[in-house]
Design an enzyme around this catalytic site. Sequence first.
Site, mmCIF file in Angstrom:
data_model
loop_
_atom_site.group_PDB
_atom_site.id
_atom_site.type_symbol
_atom_site.label_atom_id
_atom_site.label_comp_id
_atom_site.label_asym_id
_atom_site.label_seq_id
_atom_site.Cartn_x
_atom_site.Cartn_y
_atom_site.Cartn_z
ATOM 1 N N PHE A 127 0.670 -1.380 0.473
ATOM 2 C CA PHE A 127 -0.148 -0.113 -0.313
ATOM 3 C C PHE A 127 0.509 0.877 0.050
ATOM 4 O O PHE A 127 0.936 2.417 -0.559
ATOM 5 C CB PHE A 127 -0.865 0.285 1.263
ATOM 6 C CG PHE A 127 -2.244 -0.654 0.935
ATOM 7 C CD1 PHE A 127 -2.927 -1.301 -0.087
ATOM 8 C CD2 PHE A 127 -1.813 -2.340 1.634
ATOM 9 C CE1 PHE A 127 -4.330 -1.390 0.191
ATOM 10 C CE2 PHE A 127 -3.343 -2.688 1.172
ATOM 11 C CZ PHE A 127 -4.058 -2.419 0.977
ATOM 12 N N VAL A 163 15.209 -8.076 -1.766
ATOM 13 C CA VAL A 163 16.770 -6.875 -1.524
ATOM 14 C C VAL A 163 16.297 -7.275 -0.331
ATOM 15 O O VAL A 163 16.088 -8.127 0.786
ATOM 16 C CB VAL A 163 15.407 -5.446 -0.711
ATOM 17 C CG1 VAL A 163 16.499 -4.428 0.223
ATOM 18 C CG2 VAL A 163 15.193 -4.243 -1.776
ATOM 19 N N GLU A 189 -12.824 -11.648 12.213
ATOM 20 C CA GLU A 189 -13.494 -11.969 10.542
ATOM 21 C C GLU A 189 -12.909 -13.196 9.981
ATOM 22 O O GLU A 189 -14.331 -14.548 9.205
ATOM 23 C CB GLU A 189 -12.674 -11.286 10.012
ATOM 24 C CG GLU A 189 -13.280 -9.883 9.444
ATOM 25 C CD GLU A 189 -11.565 -8.526 9.671
ATOM 26 O OE1 GLU A 189 -12.685 -7.069 9.028
ATOM 27 O OE2 GLU A 189 -10.555 -8.900 8.070
ATOM 28 N N ASP A 214 4.261 -0.260 7.376
ATOM 29 C CA ASP A 214 3.785 -0.965 8.744
ATOM 30 C C ASP A 214 5.062 -1.638 9.253
ATOM 31 O O ASP A 214 5.333 -2.092 10.004
ATOM 32 C CB ASP A 214 3.401 -2.482 8.031
ATOM 33 C CG ASP A 214 1.771 -2.588 8.283
ATOM 34 O OD1 ASP A 214 1.323 -1.392 8.844
ATOM 35 O OD2 ASP A 214 0.994 -4.210 7.886
HETATM 36 C C1 LIG Z 1 -4.558 -10.353 6.973
HETATM 37 C C2 LIG Z 1 -4.429 -9.386 6.950
HETATM 38 C C3 LIG Z 1 -6.076 -8.807 6.979
HETATM 39 C C4 LIG Z 1 -5.522 -6.851 7.037
HETATM 40 N N1 LIG Z 1 -6.692 -6.208 7.276
HETATM 41 C C5 LIG Z 1 -6.267 -5.328 7.610
HETATM 42 C C6 LIG Z 1 -7.848 -4.014 7.037
HETATM 43 O O1 LIG Z 1 -9.035 -4.741 7.104
HETATM 44 N N2 LIG Z 1 -7.703 -2.882 7.260
HETATM 45 C C7 LIG Z 1 -6.352 -2.187 6.896
HETATM 46 O O2 LIG Z 1 -6.492 -0.584 6.662
HETATM 47 N N3 LIG Z 1 -5.618 -2.838 7.386
HETATM 48 C C8 LIG Z 1 -5.144 -4.181 7.400
HETATM 49 N N4 LIG Z 1 -4.487 -4.957 7.115
HETATM 50 C C9 LIG Z 1 -3.384 -4.503 7.021
HETATM 51 C C10 LIG Z 1 -2.505 -3.621 6.213
HETATM 52 O O3 LIG Z 1 -2.442 -4.532 5.289
HETATM 53 C C11 LIG Z 1 -1.095 -2.690 6.153
HETATM 54 O O4 LIG Z 1 -1.287 -2.575 6.852
HETATM 55 C C12 LIG Z 1 -0.563 -2.046 4.633
HETATM 56 O O5 LIG Z 1 -0.180 -4.277 3.439
HETATM 57 C C13 LIG Z 1 0.972 -1.775 5.080
HETATM 58 O O6 LIG Z 1 1.395 -1.311 4.256
HETATM 59 P P1 LIG Z 1 2.918 -1.592 4.272
HETATM 60 O O7 LIG Z 1 2.683 -0.804 2.378
HETATM 61 O O8 LIG Z 1 3.813 -1.071 4.645
HETATM 62 O O9 LIG Z 1 3.542 -3.376 3.555
HETATM 63 P P2 LIG Z 1 2.719 -3.748 2.672
HETATM 64 O O10 LIG Z 1 1.266 -3.606 1.975
HETATM 65 O O11 LIG Z 1 2.643 -5.768 3.072
HETATM 66 O O12 LIG Z 1 3.974 -4.731 1.863
HETATM 67 C C14 LIG Z 1 5.319 -4.515 1.670
HETATM 68 C C15 LIG Z 1 5.536 -4.767 0.272
HETATM 69 O O13 LIG Z 1 6.660 -5.427 0.783
HETATM 70 C C16 LIG Z 1 7.188 -6.032 -0.110
HETATM 71 N N5 LIG Z 1 8.501 -6.657 0.734
HETATM 72 C C17 LIG Z 1 9.159 -7.372 1.555
HETATM 73 N N6 LIG Z 1 10.287 -7.405 2.151
HETATM 74 C C18 LIG Z 1 10.717 -7.243 0.760
HETATM 75 C C19 LIG Z 1 12.103 -7.722 0.496
HETATM 76 N N7 LIG Z 1 13.388 -7.708 0.610
HETATM 77 N N8 LIG Z 1 12.747 -7.100 -0.675
HETATM 78 C C20 LIG Z 1 11.503 -6.710 -1.818
HETATM 79 N N9 LIG Z 1 10.096 -6.489 -1.722
HETATM 80 C C21 LIG Z 1 9.839 -7.033 0.007
HETATM 81 C C22 LIG Z 1 6.363 -7.645 0.056
HETATM 82 O O14 LIG Z 1 6.320 -7.981 -0.957
HETATM 83 C C23 LIG Z 1 5.534 -6.836 0.068
HETATM 84 O O15 LIG Z 1 4.760 -6.074 -1.341
HETATM 85 C C24 LIG Z 1 -4.051 -6.253 7.226
HETATM 86 C C25 LIG Z 1 -3.248 -6.832 6.737
HETATM 87 C C26 LIG Z 1 -2.950 -8.051 7.093
HETATM 88 C C27 LIG Z 1 -1.622 -9.416 7.072
#
Ligand SMILES: Cc1cc2nc3c(=O)[nH]c(=O)nc-3n(C[C@H](O)[C@H](O)[C@H](O)COP(=O)(O)OP(=O)(O)OC[C@H]3O[C@@H](n4cnc5c(N)ncnc54)[C@H](O)[C@@H]3O)c2cc1C
Length: 427
Positions: A21, A86, A178, A307
């Site tokens: 996200f 990475v 859920e 996150d």
């Molecule tokens: C089961 C579940 C249900 C959820 N429900 C909700 C909800 O109802 N409402 C809500 O608002 N939030 C919800 N969340 C939380 C929400 O999904 C996260 O807060 C959000 O995805 C965080 O975004 P982000 O970009 O920080 O990380 P992420 O969306 O997790 O993206 C991280 C990306 O980094 C990539 N990555 C990681 N490490 C590496 C590496 N070493 N090299 C290359 N790529 C890498 C991963 O493949 C991934 O694509 C939920 C989470 C989960 C797991």
Amino acid sequence: MTTDPPRPPEPHRVVIVGAGFGGLEATYRLAGAPVSITLIDRRNHHLFQPLLYQVATAALATSEIAWPIRYLLRGRSEVTTLFATVSGIDAQTKRVMLEDGGTVAYDTLVLATGARHAYFGHDEWEPFAPGLKTLEDATTLRRRILVAFERAERETDPQRRAALLTFVIIGAGPTGVELAGTIAELARDTLPPDFRNIDTHDARVVLIEAGPRVLAGFPEDLSAYAQRSLEDLGVEVVLGMAVTECSAEGVVYGDNRLEAKTLIWAAGVRASRAAEWLGAPSDRAGRLEVLPDLTVPGHSDIFAIGDTVVVAGPDGKPVPGIAPAAKQQGRYVAASIKARLRGEVPGPFRYKHSGSLAQIGKRKAVIDFGRIKLRGALAWWIWGIAHIYFLIGLRNRLSVALSWLWIYARDQRVARLITQGSSKVGR
Ligand SMILES: Cc1cc2nc3c(=O)[nH]c(=O)nc-3n(C[C@H](O)[C@H](O)[C@H](O)COP(=O)(O)OP(=O)(O)OC[C@H]3O[C@@H](n4cnc5c(N)ncnc54)[C@H](O)[C@@H]3O)c2cc1C
């Protein structure tokens, strides 16, 4: 003497790690900026994690909640997508290191690598109680849940059959709630006509939470409503009990030993290794402690978002690990990079909480918009519309809406497929 015409200046190189996200939003919002972007992800797809549990419980297909990153950015010629993992950062030479030995140079780096499950020092529990974070996790859980019913159908020993029909979810945050509600409905409404030797109404769904209430992040009245609604669906809610053992036989909590063949971990998260890569300060969950402008202390050219970081919100509490927060941070970082390129100094990041939502079974939900709190059927419709709105693409929106209406009206969950193995496959 002729001289070569001056070369146009190289565009500023932005490397974004993670197309979740936060990272994807930063990439979208950098459109039109004088930059070249390299977006690196170890998966080839962007995943809508909030609906993962619907794949795990056979309501939706994997392709309805994930999109190839390359496809999403096909119209952006300045963006290069790399399918790579990475493994570290060399901040001295300003290079991102890849697991396969490659490196990628940056002028500005954005780390958006998210979080993974945490077993509170008991990683040995993971094979018995998998968590839900990736599409593979979701299809693994779906297989375990469906295989448990299949095995129960052929099991003649009542005790073993009961263990096969016992589903334990550890952690009663939104994901745990859920999952519990949906598995209960699967057993109660969807599966009964499919089986001959078992009554799937006999399935037990047990939700175990160490804290005093379900949905601890919601106001108390909504938590109480969620608990009552789960109990109406037949879910057994156990509060104030920490799980002390997970094994192939089941779980131990307090003085209780519960035999169960399907355990699901929804209890804790740990940040990605971004803080370790930089030797940066982090909290107990491994979240990188960024500065108010979301840069890493001592590295003004490295932003970290979503996150994988911890930063205080306007109320002084940490910004929650939810999708809207990651997207707001992605948007902020894109605006900051643009401002810096114009020679301006961006102000600090300010988080705006838009609300919390959780679904309880197929007809109820709870919503906390701050001053406005909703529960029940109306909340479910708003929950559904909000989630459909945030999906990408008309085809997926229509397809998810149709799947939900089908479940709502007919109790049919179309994705009841056992993949990744034959009938011989165990856990
Ligand atoms: C089961 C579940 C249900 C959820 N429900 C909700 C909800 O109802 N409402 C809500 O608002 N939030 C919800 N969340 C939380 C929400 O999904 C996260 O807060 C959000 O995805 C965080 O975004 P982000 O970009 O920080 O990380 P992420 O969306 O997790 O993206 C991280 C990306 O980094 C990539 N990555 C990681 N490490 C590496 C590496 N070493 N090299 C290359 N790529 C890498 C991963 O493949 C991934 O694509 C939920 C989470 C989960 C797991």
